[in-house]
Design an enzyme around this catalytic site. Structure first.
Site, PDB file in Angstrom:
ATOM      1  N   ARG A 186      51.694  29.187  88.238  1.00 38.86           N
ATOM      2  CA  ARG A 186      52.596  28.832  87.131  1.00 38.86           C
ATOM      3  C   ARG A 186      52.745  27.309  87.025  1.00 38.86           C
ATOM      4  NH1 ARG A 186      57.678  31.765  87.611  1.00 38.86           N
ATOM      5  NH2 ARG A 186      56.708  33.373  86.337  1.00 38.86           N
TER       6      ARG A 186
ATOM      7  N   LYS B 169      53.137  37.878  90.598  1.00 41.06           N
ATOM      8  CA  LYS B 169      53.621  39.244  90.842  1.00 41.06           C
ATOM      9  C   LYS B 169      53.665  40.043  89.532  1.00 41.06           C
ATOM     10  CE  LYS B 169      57.399  37.688  92.782  1.00 41.06           C
ATOM     11  NZ  LYS B 169      57.091  36.256  92.631  1.00 41.06           N
ATOM     12  N   THR B 170      54.249  39.427  88.489  1.00 41.07           N
ATOM     13  CA  THR B 170      54.333  40.120  87.200  1.00 41.07           C
ATOM     14  C   THR B 170      52.933  40.357  86.646  1.00 41.07           C
ATOM     15  OG1 THR B 170      56.375  38.903  86.797  1.00 41.07           O
ATOM     16  CG2 THR B 170      55.391  40.000  84.900  1.00 41.07           C
TER      17      THR B 170
ATOM     18  N   THR C 238      61.520  37.727  95.245  1.00 40.35           N
ATOM     19  CA  THR C 238      61.305  36.434  95.891  1.00 40.35           C
ATOM     20  C   THR C 238      62.085  36.396  97.207  1.00 40.35           C
ATOM     21  OG1 THR C 238      63.147  35.632  94.566  1.00 40.35           O
ATOM     22  CG2 THR C 238      60.952  35.110  93.767  1.00 40.35           C
TER      23      THR C 238
ATOM     24  N   ASP D 190      61.455  43.548  88.056  1.00 40.09           N
ATOM     25  CA  ASP D 190      61.414  42.182  88.566  1.00 40.09           C
ATOM     26  C   ASP D 190      62.754  41.882  89.262  1.00 40.09           C
ATOM     27  OD1 ASP D 190      60.315  39.745  89.042  1.00 40.09           O
ATOM     28  OD2 ASP D 190      60.556  38.969  87.009  1.00 40.09           O
TER      29      ASP D 190
HETATM   30  P1  ADP Z   1      55.631  35.800  89.209  1.00 45.01           P
HETATM   31  O1  ADP Z   1      55.878  37.123  88.563  1.00 45.01           O
HETATM   32  O2  ADP Z   1      55.192  35.914  90.646  1.00 45.01           O
HETATM   33  O3  ADP Z   1      56.765  34.829  89.052  1.00 45.01           O
HETATM   34  P2  ADP Z   1      53.667  35.473  87.106  1.00 45.01           P
HETATM   35  O4  ADP Z   1      52.867  36.715  87.221  1.00 45.01           O
HETATM   36  O5  ADP Z   1      54.675  35.403  86.005  1.00 45.01           O
HETATM   37  O6  ADP Z   1      54.363  35.110  88.494  1.00 45.01           O
HETATM   38  O7  ADP Z   1      52.616  34.256  86.994  1.00 45.01           O
HETATM   39  C1  ADP Z   1      52.915  33.054  86.320  1.00 45.01           C
HETATM   40  C2  ADP Z   1      51.720  32.606  85.517  1.00 45.01           C
HETATM   41  O8  ADP Z   1      50.704  32.169  86.427  1.00 45.01           O
HETATM   42  C3  ADP Z   1      51.078  33.714  84.676  1.00 45.01           C
HETATM   43  O9  ADP Z   1      51.454  33.615  83.340  1.00 45.01           O
HETATM   44  C4  ADP Z   1      49.594  33.485  84.784  1.00 45.01           C
HETATM   45  O10 ADP Z   1      49.148  32.727  83.693  1.00 45.01           O
HETATM   46  C5  ADP Z   1      49.424  32.639  86.018  1.00 45.01           C
HETATM   47  N1  ADP Z   1      48.834  33.399  87.137  1.00 45.01           N
HETATM   48  C6  ADP Z   1      49.505  33.918  88.188  1.00 45.01           C
HETATM   49  N2  ADP Z   1      48.646  34.460  89.075  1.00 45.01           N
HETATM   50  C7  ADP Z   1      47.412  34.286  88.573  1.00 45.01           C
HETATM   51  C8  ADP Z   1      46.099  34.630  89.052  1.00 45.01           C
HETATM   52  N3  ADP Z   1      45.907  35.224  90.239  1.00 45.01           N
HETATM   53  N4  ADP Z   1      45.041  34.306  88.273  1.00 45.01           N
HETATM   54  C9  ADP Z   1      45.216  33.668  87.089  1.00 45.01           C
HETATM   55  N5  ADP Z   1      46.420  33.301  86.607  1.00 45.01           N
HETATM   56  C10 ADP Z   1      47.517  33.594  87.331  1.00 45.01           C
END
Ligand code: ADP
Length: 335
Positions: A221, A68-69, A162, A113
């Site tokens: 992640r 998401k981030t 989430t 977030d």
């Molecule tokens: P969330 O915000 O949903 O908790 P993040 O955006 O922080 O998730 O993602 C966690 C890690 O996973 C990121 O640092 C990135 O390296 C990896 N990641 C997430 N989605 C992807 C994607 N679609 N392609 C490549 N790497 C991804």
């Protein structure tokens, strides 16, 4: 479009965060899997750009670690707009929100977030800002009270959650579109791992990456975290290359068993087995396993449910047939 690296948020330099930062996909082309989300988003972006409008507010919903981030950051880079990153718990008072909103440049992507943890009063101020790019607030109290109206430059709010169900429906309805992130296929995770290994410069056998992908619980992640651990093992105990044997050793060190269960997962299943078929609430389960409630609900349970080991019922969590079987136990006879 501008150089996206300028929009990366500053993170404290703990190893995990630094690692995530360097592997974060900076642009849509690096954001692998999730085509189902990217395609409609790209259409929305093109349409808004052609009309010279600010992109509508978006809600990103899904379990932790699904990107998401990353997608919000890449979105700002694609739009070529500034990015401001904050979180629900950081916006404690209306004053914090007003401070941020009043400093936004035109078209900024404001990423909040954990938006479900925004205090109610702050959320209500946000409504006006989202709808009419204006906030109204009262200064002073009693006879000196004055109503102030503050115009804000048009911006795009991207909220990540989430727990979408915790958002009130008036709040949810103010987003132009909800994007729901689903767990990734093993194939997508393998592509993500290949990309990450390339960035880190670690040589890997494809079959080793396939096993890592299989144990990543549909979550990038987790995939990147396992890769990092396997890189350590390859460096310390092998010649630096991640082979299948290195992955096997990594899982052994991390306490991941042949079913892909981590210690905490096993503790959950065992606690439910001890309850002899009676449903357990999240609180009781947290006490029984010595884990945080949020970690159980957001990290362990979704995977255990997907694997068919446990079910969430209105009365609580119950062990399913497959869970009893995995523990080598028989479910109690129905009375
Ligand atoms: P969330 O915000 O949903 O908790 P993040 O955006 O922080 O998730 O993602 C966690 C890690 O996973 C990121 O640092 C990135 O390296 C990896 N990641 C997430 N989605 C992807 C994607 N679609 N392609 C490549 N790497 C991804």
């Amino acid at each position: 479009m501008r150089d996206s690296s300028a929009f990366q948020p500053r993170l404290t330099r703990s190893g995990e965060e630094e690692f995530e930062r360097c592997l974060r996909p900076a642009r849509f082309r690096d954001f692998l899997g999730q085509e189902r989300l990217l395609e409609p988003l790209e259409v929305m972006i093109r349409a808004a750009m052609e009309r010279s409008e600010t992109l509508e507010h978006l809600l990103f919903s899904g379990l932790p670690g699904l990107g998401k981030t990353s997608l919000a950051l890449a979105l700002a880079a694609e739009l070529g707009t500034p990015l401001k990153v904050t979180s629900g718990p950081a916006l404690e008072r209306a004053k914090d929100l007003v401070g941020i909103l009043s400093s936004l440049d035109q078209g900024t992507v404001l990423f909040i977030d954990e938006i479900h943890r925004l205090p109610k009063v702050v959320e209500e101020y946000l409504y006006g800002a989202m709808e009419g790019f204006r906030i109204e607030f009262t200064l002073d109290q009693g006879v000196h009270a004055r109503l102030l109206k503050l115009d804000i430059k048009p911006f795009t709010l991207v909220g990540a959650t989430t727990r979408e169900a915790l958002l009130s429906s008036p709040f949810r309805s103010r987003f132009g579109q909800v994007f729901r992130f689903e767990p990734y296929s093993e194939e997508s995770l393998q592509r993500i791992l290949e990309r990450s290994a390339g960035i880190l410069g670690v040589p890997c056998a494809p079959e080793a990456l396939a096993v890592l992908a299989e144990h990543s619980r549909g979550t990038p992640r987790v995939a990147n975290r396992l890769l990092r651990r396997a890189r350590d093992v390859a460096q310390v105990e092998a010649d630096g290359r991640i082979e299948a044997s290195v992955v096997e050793r990594t899982f052994q060190l991390l306490g991941i068993d042949e079913h892909g269960l981590e210690r905490a997962d096993r503790k959950v299943l065992e606690a439910l087995a001890r309850a002899e078929g009676r449903p357990l609430g999240l609180k009781n389960l947290a006490v029984a396993t010595d884990e945080e409630e949020d970690t159980l609900a957001d990290v362990h349970e979704p995977w255990l449910i997907r694997r068919g080991f446990l079910a969430r019922t209105p009365q609580g969590r119950v062990l399913q047939e497959a869970g009893w079987e995995l523990l080598g136990l028989r479910p109690p006879e129905a009375t």
